[in-house]
Write an enzyme that holds these catalytic residues in place. Structure first.
Site, mmCIF file in Angstrom:
data_model
loop_
_atom_site.group_PDB
_atom_site.id
_atom_site.type_symbol
_atom_site.label_atom_id
_atom_site.label_comp_id
_atom_site.label_asym_id
_atom_site.label_seq_id
_atom_site.Cartn_x
_atom_site.Cartn_y
_atom_site.Cartn_z
ATOM 1 N N CYS A 168 -40.920 10.850 -52.314
ATOM 2 C CA CYS A 168 -40.014 10.325 -51.287
ATOM 3 C C CYS A 168 -38.579 10.814 -51.506
ATOM 4 O O CYS A 168 -38.293 11.983 -51.302
ATOM 5 C CB CYS A 168 -40.108 8.797 -51.237
ATOM 6 S SG CYS A 168 -39.364 8.065 -49.759
ATOM 7 N N HIS A 206 -45.719 8.140 -51.052
ATOM 8 C CA HIS A 206 -45.683 7.454 -52.347
ATOM 9 C C HIS A 206 -47.082 7.353 -52.966
ATOM 10 O O HIS A 206 -47.718 6.302 -52.910
ATOM 11 C CB HIS A 206 -45.109 6.039 -52.179
ATOM 12 C CG HIS A 206 -43.640 5.983 -51.951
ATOM 13 N ND1 HIS A 206 -42.724 5.954 -52.975
ATOM 14 C CD2 HIS A 206 -42.937 5.948 -50.797
ATOM 15 C CE1 HIS A 206 -41.502 5.902 -52.470
ATOM 16 N NE2 HIS A 206 -41.596 5.896 -51.151
ATOM 17 N N GLU A 221 -47.655 7.095 -55.981
ATOM 18 C CA GLU A 221 -47.503 6.281 -57.196
ATOM 19 C C GLU A 221 -47.501 4.790 -56.916
ATOM 20 O O GLU A 221 -47.561 3.986 -57.863
ATOM 21 C CB GLU A 221 -46.205 6.670 -57.922
ATOM 22 C CG GLU A 221 -44.925 6.054 -57.411
ATOM 23 C CD GLU A 221 -44.400 6.566 -56.071
ATOM 24 O OE1 GLU A 221 -43.282 6.186 -55.713
ATOM 25 O OE2 GLU A 221 -45.114 7.351 -55.398
#
Length: 222
Positions: free
Chosen positions: A90, A194, A196
């Site tokens: 991001c 994202h 993660e």
């Protein structure tokens, strides 16, 4: 050891408690310890001493010109010259693009019929917020074992408008062209989404992380 570099202002870095969750996620996919650092803590000496084999850059923030994350010399060295495999998420993806001369701006103002998926975040701006389909436009080891359309967590109103020629475009959405890129000569990636921190019900993010760490391991000496 791997690094997770937080790209937020230091006040946000000190106040947030979400880094621990991301740290555990990265450790699970990398199968190694993860050290969380603020970007201002990065030095060449630290990288040489600790020898991370992979580096991840956090998301966060919309105004990167309000602090020195773009201009800090040691951090620019990390993304531009350090040979360690890296990936930005991001905001981290946007910062990497800017370090190489790319431009970043709002996707667009909200138009008639556009839903505001998070009215408290950048009111009046179009945003991708939630799980979105991301279309792979170029094959890459980052997508090994994944479908051509990924389901990924998005939380942003900014995008890379101009992708520097040193990068290849890897993935897009209907409203955000630069969803993923890779450097043409080294394992340096950026993803607007994202992987993660996506919902556990969507496995594409963890698989993409495992693929990145596999790429990074392949670049280990010896």
């Amino acid at each position: 050891m791997i690094f997770y570099v937080v790209t937020e202002p230091e006040s946000v870095y000190r106040a947030k408690d979400s880094w621990t969750r991301v740290k555990f996620m990265l450790e699970k996919q990398a199968r190694d310890h993860c050290l969380v650092l603020h970007y201002a803590e990065i030095t060449r000496a630290l990288v040489a001493e600790l020898k991370p084999w992979a580096i991840c850059h956090s998301g966060g923030g919309t105004d990167h010109d309000s602090y020195d994350v773009i201009t800090r010399p040691a951090y620019r060295w990390l993304t531009r010259q350090c040979p360690v495999p890296q990936i930005g998420f991001c905001g981290g993806h946007q910062i990497i693009a800017r370090h190489f001369g790319g431009t970043v701006a709002h996707i667009r103002p909200l138009g008639p019929g556009d839903p505001d998926l998070n009215p408290e975040y950048s009111p009046g701006k179009f945003k991708e917020w939630g799980v979105f389909p991301v279309r792979v436009v170029k094959d890459d080891p980052l997508f090994k074992g994944l479908p051509r359309t990924l389901l990924m967590q998005e939380r942003h109103c900014m995008e890379v408008k101009t992708l520097p020629p040193v990068f290849d475009l890897l993935a897009s959405t209907a409203d955000c062209r630069v969803q993923a890129f890779v450097h043409r000569r080294k394992p340096l990636y950026g993803v607007q989404f994202h992987p993660e921190s996506g919902p556990e019900a969507y496995p594409h993010g963890p698989r993409l992380l495992r693929n990145f760490f596999a790429v990074a391991r392949a670049h280990l000496p010896g």
